[in-house]
Design a protein around this motif. Structure first.
Motif, short mmCIF file in Angstrom:
data_model
loop_
_atom_site.label_atom_id
_atom_site.label_comp_id
_atom_site.label_asym_id
_atom_site.label_seq_id
_atom_site.Cartn_x
_atom_site.Cartn_y
_atom_site.Cartn_z
N UNK A 190 0.97 -0.82 0.12
CA UNK A 190 0.33 -0.01 0.28
C UNK A 190 0.76 1.19 0.15
N UNK A 191 2.35 1.31 0.92
CA UNK A 191 2.94 2.33 0.58
C UNK A 191 2.73 2.92 -0.37
N UNK A 194 0.68 5.20 -2.00
CA UNK A 194 -0.09 6.38 -0.85
C UNK A 194 1.62 7.32 -1.85
N UNK A 195 2.21 6.30 -1.50
CA UNK A 195 3.18 7.83 -1.70
C UNK A 195 3.08 8.27 -3.12
N UNK A 197 0.42 8.83 -4.02
CA UNK A 197 -0.92 10.08 -3.86
C UNK A 197 0.04 11.04 -3.33
N UNK A 198 0.63 11.11 -2.44
CA UNK A 198 1.14 12.08 -2.01
C UNK A 198 1.76 12.83 -2.70
N UNK A 199 2.40 12.41 -3.76
CA UNK A 199 3.51 13.63 -4.46
C UNK A 199 1.91 13.87 -5.62
N UNK A 201 0.04 12.59 -7.34
CA UNK A 201 -0.65 11.77 -8.81
C UNK A 201 -1.99 11.70 -8.07
#
Lengths: 296, 302, 446
Positions: A190-191, A194-195, A197-199, A201
């Protein structure tokens, strides 16, 4: 580490022995008859009539007949359309979509959705055929729903038979793709997502650039399996339309059945079956090529 | 789900000066909520669409004058079920089917496990083409080879025997099953076996005590795929079995079609529900053991 | 190449030991194969009864009944497979007149002439029936047990509303058209007429549809004198023209309904009882549906439904047209107990048994003695027209190529019905296809 030949042989035998029972079954019951069928494709063997009393070798006559027959080309085209719509696009995309959504769904939604979709899959083919026949009939449920929504109604099995059976096949087979993709997606940590998403994208971007490439192998495997399964679909289409109206939904398996069993032309029918296998081979090669390119 | 995960992402966030600034906590939450809602609604919508065709069989089975149209029955009745629940129509064919398909599936599982094991451990460059050929043969419609199979069975005196038909059905299920089992076996490290061998265990004992417990999810997957396929198979038992009292349920469904094509739809629907029973039960049973239906996909993902 | 052939077909043809013992004295079992369709227990019960009588009268000789549960095509397939090998062949087989010639050509069946010559009852069979199982070589291979006929069912309620007579008997095609047009004009919302014309309806399109028209013209499908299939005939064109007219004037179900594989059921189970269709060109068995044991019990059917014979095109003699299908009892060529098998068949066809079956199976009698039998007369008094028309009924040219030719008929019918082709175009396609199926030298014009 030099091993004396006897030991090496012994080990090979030891390793290969468990293959024994499967090999026997496969050779006797599957490959034997397949070889006979390949041979029969070059004769005028038939189930009844003159060809049954004594069949003759006719060389490539059956194959030439196929290429000259409108019915054959019609079947090939229909088979390709059917496979494209119901497997490559339909089951594949819907299965993936469901798998993606179910990752985020509530437990009971996932259970309910899974139950219904899988229920459609385990239902025997003949029953599924009749269900869809009733659903798409002129005063069947689909038209009831559509007229309730104020949209036009049609006799789907008459106007768009190949589309109708394709949709029925999507209904029937999506569960398989859904399960495959669920398992494949569960391997993705999942990380990573999520990474991304935080960026910043977007969801779509994440899907295309990150998720899909990670399950590439599964996509190819799934496509290959469902394509092969879909190419040989018979019962569903037979029950729904018998290949009609006319021959508008007569895919290769139905054409083969009509020739081999309705008309008794076994030789010709088996020639068709061989060509069906060749179509499958072509698809398989395409997928394998795509997979190979990716893993390099 | 949203609150806790937001905390985690904050820890793993990477910030780079050239990238657009990361979204704030609230947009995160809103975005995620929207995505969640979409996901749930999407699944429910698909489920709703999927359920509609099933309505026919449910309604027609309790309708005395059922036709092909989906309509609420004028006369609710259990007569259709009563009519079909006779030894000849339902009990015996279902029993035959369970024996035939169950036996064939069992045989497939045994042979495929052994074969999958061998293929997994065997080192040879012919493995990949062999596996691909096996996989590729699943594209063949079995109706194509039924005539030579019939001839073969006559020769071997296996015609009209449950055991013979079982052998053939097992054979047709093998390609896919072997491929699945090999994949499962691949995920079992060889080191486990080697440990057992150094302890003096024989190959077979290792297989039984060490490997099998680890691959039984794979076995369950093979079981369900194989059984579902065989349960719906009409043509094979139809051709290979002659005596009516040996026929399984997939063949006897034709008792609902009379001479001139007149179909008794209500009974057909009732029978269909009963006929689908065993596969649904098996599926539920296996998925419970595996911890959820979704474990089935693990076998195939490659 | 025959080596490889022996490996393959030899597997099926000459293997295993034959079943049953010797025919003379001692014990023997003969296997009787028939099609088990639907819930119907008619044949099963009938055979069970005859079996009991037979075994009592012939101690040591047993009958093994083999119902093959299957729809049409699958039954034929199964039977053909079984007949190929002595160890699986039944002794007595129930063959449809449709495919018997195919099995004869394949040498699956035994000629019965020597038995028939010594059988008094054979003289009771109507001539057309005797010819039903006669092959091109002139020998007879089966004993028909009954038949069906085809004609016009009409709904008297609708006729009354349209101002048509309750005892209607058209004399020409135009009469049928007139009646249909009158229904269309006077009774809106009702389908005036049905003629099967789709590929989905299968043989119904060929027999109840096309051949009921063609056989009313001076032309034929097959010229028995020259042993050739007819192409390019006017009668063929006219039959297709009739189809174009009725569908073009919308006197029939819509093409959507007409191409439904279940149309027959819909008509008999819904439209006729619900007064939604005026005239149906269909078979003598339709009233089976309305019996108390049938799929759609309809006690008033005999007062609501009328029957009329299908007329010839312009009233030419004999004025009425009917086609018959029907089944026959035959003996397998590989049977080890042919004499005993024959004995069973003659038992099946004693006058009493034949009459019993004709009644139970709603068959039309093909024997004069059965036709005069009181029980039969009483049962068939409900469908006098269909029974009467057996006098002029004809059988299909049931040669091995017939299934493929029939398929081409259906293709032609459907293309005209949907308007995709004109009758002329459809006929051209048919002619080409027939030449491809049987070879140009086996076709002729009339």
């Amino acid at each position: 580490m030099t091993t004396a030949p006897p030991a090496k042989l012994k080990r090979a035998v030891g390793q290969g022995a468990p293959l024994g029972p499967a090999a026997v079954l496969l050779l006797v019951f599957l490959f034997g008859p397949i070889l006979w069928s390949v041979y029969a494709a070059f004769t005028n063997a038939s189930l009844s009539g003159a060809g049954a009393a004594a069949s003759h070798f006719v060389g490539l006559a059956n194959f030439k007949k196929a290429f000259a027959a409108d019915g054959f080309y019609n079947s090939v085209v229909l088979t390709l359309v059917f496979t494209l719509i119901s497997a490559i696009i339909g089951q594949n995309a819907l299965g993936l979509m469901l798998a993606l959504w179910m990752r985020k769904s509530l437990r009971f939604v996932r259970a309910l959705g899974g139950a219904v979709v899988i229920g459609a899959w385990v239902l025997p083919e003949v029953v599924a055929g009749y269900l869809w026949y009733a659903f798409l009939a002129k005063d069947g449920s689909l038209n009831h729903v559509l007229s309730g929504l104020g949209l036009g109604t049609q006799d789907w099995l008459f106007s768009l038979p190949i589309v109708a059976v394709s949709i029925a096949n999507i209904w029937r087979g999506t569960a398989f793709s859904m399960l495959v993709y669920s398992a494949a997606l569960s391997d993705i940590p999942l990380e990573i997502e999520e990474a991304a998403q935080v960026d910043g994208a977007s969801g779509w971007r994440r899907l295309v650039s990150i998720t899909l490439p990670m399950i590439r192998r599964s996509i190819m495997t799934n496509l290959m399996l469902i394509t092969l399964q879909t190419l040989s679909v018979f019962g569903l289409i037979f029950t729904m339309t018998r290949g009609g109206p006319g021959t508008k939904s007569q895919t290769l398996p139905l054409y083969m059945y009509e020739q081999a069993f309705s008309f008794g032309n076994l030789g010709y029918g088996t020639a068709i079956a061989i060509m069906l296998l060749l179509v499958g081979a072509v698809f398989s090669l395409i997928y394998l090529r795509a997979l190979d390119v990716d893993t390099r | 789900m949203t609150a806790t995960n937001a905390g985690q992402t904050a820890q793993t966030a990477r910030v780079s000066p050239t990238r657009p600034r990361p979204r704030t906590h609230t947009t995160h939450v809103r975005g995620r909520l929207a995505a969640l809602i979409l996901a749930n609604v999407g699944v429910l919508a698909v489920a709703a669409i999927f359920v509609i065709p099933l309505l026919w069989v449910l309604l027609a089975s309790v309708n005395r004058t059922a036709g092909l149209t989906v309509s609420l029955p004028d006369h609710w009745t259990l007569d259709n079920f009563r009519a079909v629940l006779t030894p000849e129509t339902t009990y015996r064919p279902m029993l035959n089917g369970v024996i035939l398909c169950g036996g064939a599936a069992l045989l497939t599982i045994i042979c495929a496990t052994l074969a999958g094991y061998a293929l997994s451990r065997f080192k040879t460059r012919y493995k990949r083409p062999f596996l691909l050929t096996i996989l590729f043969s699943t594209g063949l419609p079995i109706t194509a080879i039924m005539v030579p199979v019939y001839g073969l069975f006559v020769q071997l005196n296996l015609i009209d025997t449950i055991s013979g038909t079982m052998l053939f059905m097992a054979a047709t299920g093998l390609p896919f099953a072997i491929w699945l089992m090999k994949n499962f076996m691949d995920s079992v490290p060889v080191t486990l076996e080697e440990a057992a061998w150094t302890d003096g265990a024989s190959r077979m004992k290792t297989l039984w005590y060490v490997i099998l417990p680890l691959v039984w999810p794979g076995i369950s997957v093979v079981a369900i795929f194989t059984f579902v396929g065989m349960w719906g198979n009409f043509f094979v038992p139809f051709v290979l079995l002659l005596s009516p009292d040996k026929l399984p349920a997939s063949v006897s469904i034709y008792t609902f079609f009379s001479q001139y094509g007149q179909v008794a739809y209500g009974q057909l629907a009732a029978y269909s529900l009963l006929y689908s029973g065993p596969v649904v039960i098996l599926f539920l049973f296996l998925s419970r053991k595996l911890g959820g239906a979704f474990a089935f996909g693990g076998a195939v993902k490659g | 190449m025959h080596l490889g052939l022996g490996l393959g077909l030899g597997l099926t043809a000459c293997s295993g030991s034959s079943s049953g013992g010797n025919t003379s004295g001692g014990n023997a079992t003969i296997k009787v194969a028939y099609q088990q369709f639907g819930e119907g227990k008619v044949m099963a019960n009938f055979l069970a009864g005859v079996k009991t009588e037979f075994e009592k009268a012939n101690p040591g000789k047993k009958i093994q009944l083999l119902p093959l549960v299957a729809s049409e095509n699958d039954y034929y397939t199964k039977l053909a497979l079984m007949l190929r090998s002595p160890s699986t062949t039944p002794d007595v087989v129930y063959e449809d007149t449709f495919l018997i010639n195919s099995d004869i050509k394949a040498s699956y069946l035994k000629p019965l002439d020597s038995y028939l010559a010594k059988w008094p009852a054979w003289g009771q069979f109507v001539d057309t029936a005797k010819g039903a199982a006669k092959a091109a070589d002139g020998k007879t291979y089966g004993v028909p047990d009954g038949t069906d006929t085809r004609g016009l069912w009409y709904n008297k309620h609708i006729f009354a509303k349209a101002g048509l007579p309750a005892n209607w008997q058209p004399k020409t095609w135009v009469d049928v058209l007139t009646a249909a047009r009158q229904i269309k004009a006077k009774v809106p919302g009702v389908t005036p007429l049905n003629i099967y014309a789709s590929k989905a309806a299968g043989e119904a399109t060929s027999m109840q549809g096309f051949e009921m028209l063609l056989y009313g013209t001076p032309n034929q499908l097959y010229d028995a004198k020259s042993s050739k299939w007819v192409v390019g005939s006017k009668g063929f064109l006219d039959a297709l023209g009739m189809v174009k007219t009725v569908f073009g004037e919308k006197l029939t179900p819509s093409p959507q309904d007409a191409t439904d594989a279940n149309l027959g059921n819909t008509i008999s189970q819904q439209w006729l009882p619900q007064d939604k269709i005026g005239i149906a060109l269909d078979g003598s068995w339709v009233n089976n549906t309305w019996q108390s044991t049938g799929p759609k019990p309809w006690p008033q059917w005999s007062s609501v439904m009328g029957e009329a014979a299908m007329p010839t095109q312009n009233g030419e003699a004999p004025g009425k047209v009917s086609l018959s299908g029907g089944w026959t009892w035959a003996i397998s060529n590989k049977s080890a107990n042919a004499d005993l098998a024959w004995k069973f068949i003659s038992e099946l066809q004693t006058e009493k048994n034949a009459a019993n079956y004709a009644v139970a199976g709603t068959q039309i009698a093909v024997r004069k003695d059965v036709a005069a039998d009181p029980t039969y007369l009483k049962a068939n008094s409900e469908t006098p027209v269909f029974t009467d028309v057996v006098k002029v009924t004809q059988y299909r040219p049931a040669y091995p190529e017939y299934p493929q030719i029939s398929n081409q008929i259906q293709v032609a019918m459907e293309s005209v019905m949907t308007g995709q082709q004109t009758p002329k175009q459809a006929q051209q396609v048919y002619d080409e296809a027939v030449k491809g199926i049987v070879g140009p030298d086996k076709t002729t014009t009339q």
